[in-house]
Design a protein around this motif. Structure first.
Motif, PDB file in Angstrom:
ATOM      1  N   ASP A   1      37.623  48.811  43.328  1.00  0.00           N
ATOM      2  CA  ASP A   1      37.597  48.420  41.917  1.00  0.00           C
ATOM      3  C   ASP A   1      37.736  49.628  40.982  1.00  0.00           C
TER       4      ASP A   1
ATOM      5  N   ASP B   1      43.175  46.381  40.610  1.00  0.00           N
ATOM      6  CA  ASP B   1      42.698  45.009  40.424  1.00  0.00           C
ATOM      7  C   ASP B   1      42.756  44.212  41.719  1.00  0.00           C
TER       8      ASP B   1
ATOM      9  N   LEU C   1      40.351  41.438  43.172  1.00  0.00           N
ATOM     10  CA  LEU C   1      39.020  42.027  43.109  1.00  0.00           C
ATOM     11  C   LEU C   1      38.104  41.275  42.159  1.00  0.00           C
TER      12      LEU C   1
ATOM     13  N   LYS D   1      34.433  40.600  43.571  1.00  0.00           N
ATOM     14  CA  LYS D   1      33.265  41.194  42.907  1.00  0.00           C
ATOM     15  C   LYS D   1      32.209  40.134  42.608  1.00  0.00           C
TER      16      LYS D   1
END
Length: 273
Positions: free
Chosen positions: A162, A166, A218, A222
């Motif tokens: 990250d 992306d 991501l 996340k």
């Protein structure tokens, strides 16, 4: 059928629903759904709580269970209720990890009564028929790579990726010692990240060098990683430009028994190369 009557499906079988358990088990359970959706159908099965949700873009899916054995008390013989996930988490957030939470379905008002640390809250339920249809997580995908990693290593790879991009790539390959390894990689405009999880670092691996190589968003990963217990072992199923599946068990409740299990599936970003 009136709106009130529609809030609970199979009202006769769900009428006896009551669950009492530690706040941490309920919070962890609902947090993974919250990563992908706003509302859910909560199945009040005999063996515990169960649900499946998909995000609005149909990129991520989660199938999650909380076993009755993890709770101090659980009684239900079936039925489905619809609820707002973030509202439920807000209520649970009023308590601490070890506080006992009590959930009771009121069959007269078709509402869910929640008690936590002296706080009583009545949650209005949602008509399950108004909530998006639950998907089936496919079981016949060509995911030949099976890799089990410590969550801390998975978290480290996602966090590092990250910093530069992306998207993140998961793949299997051969390390310098000639053994199969798992790689978490990201390429940015100027910087790159490459985390090598060698054979010795992995909890388990069943894969050939070229069994897995796919790119993922991501933003989704996340959010998905946040509810995973920090000491969890995460089994990853991976293919060639195929979805990724992450399997993990909930927090231990003693004697190495887990409070439930979760499967998350994320569609790949198909490479344009």
């Amino acid at each position: 059928m009136s709106d009130a009557e529609a809030v609970v499906e199979e009202t006769e079988t769900s009428a006896g629903f009551k669950a009492i358990g530690e706040q941490r088990f309920f919070a962890e359970y609902f947090e993974q759904f919250d990563a992908l959706a706003d509302e859910m159908k909560l199945h009040l099965n005999d063996g515990g709580l169960f649900g499946i949700v998909v995000d609005p873009a149909s990129v991520g899916m989660v199938r999650n269970s909380l076993d009755r054995e993890a709770l101090e008390h659980y009684s239900a013989t079936g039925g489905v209720i619809g609820l707002n996930i973030s509202r439920m988490l807000d209520i649970l957030g009023m308590g601490k990890s070890g506080d006992l939470v009590e959930l009771t379905l009121d069959t007269e008002t078709r509402k869910l009564h929640i008690q936590v640390d002296g706080l009583s809250y009545t949650l209005a339920l949602i008509d399950p028929d108004s909530i998006r249809r639950e998907p089936e997580i496919p079981e016949d995908l060509d995911l030949d790579a099976n890799v089990t990693v410590a969550f801390e290593d998975l978290k480290r790879g996602i966090t590092a990726a990250d910093m530069v991009s992306d998207h993140v790539r998961f793949r299997t390959g051969t390390s310098d010692d000639g053994k199969i390894a798992c790689y978490i990689e990201a390429e940015g405009d100027t910087d790159d990240v490459d985390l090598e999880l060698t054979h010795e670092k992995l909890v388990a691996i069943d894969a050939a060098p070229d069994d897995g190589d796919s790119l993922f968003s991501l933003d989704y990963l996340k959010d998905i990683k946040k509810p995973i217990p920090k000491d969890a072992k995460v089994r990853i199923e991976l293919g060639e430009e195929h979805p990724i599946k992450l399997h993990y068990g909930h927090t231990e409740m003693g004697d190495d028994a887990l409070a439930g299990d979760c499967t998350v599936m994320l569609a790949p970003r198909i490479s344009s190369e």
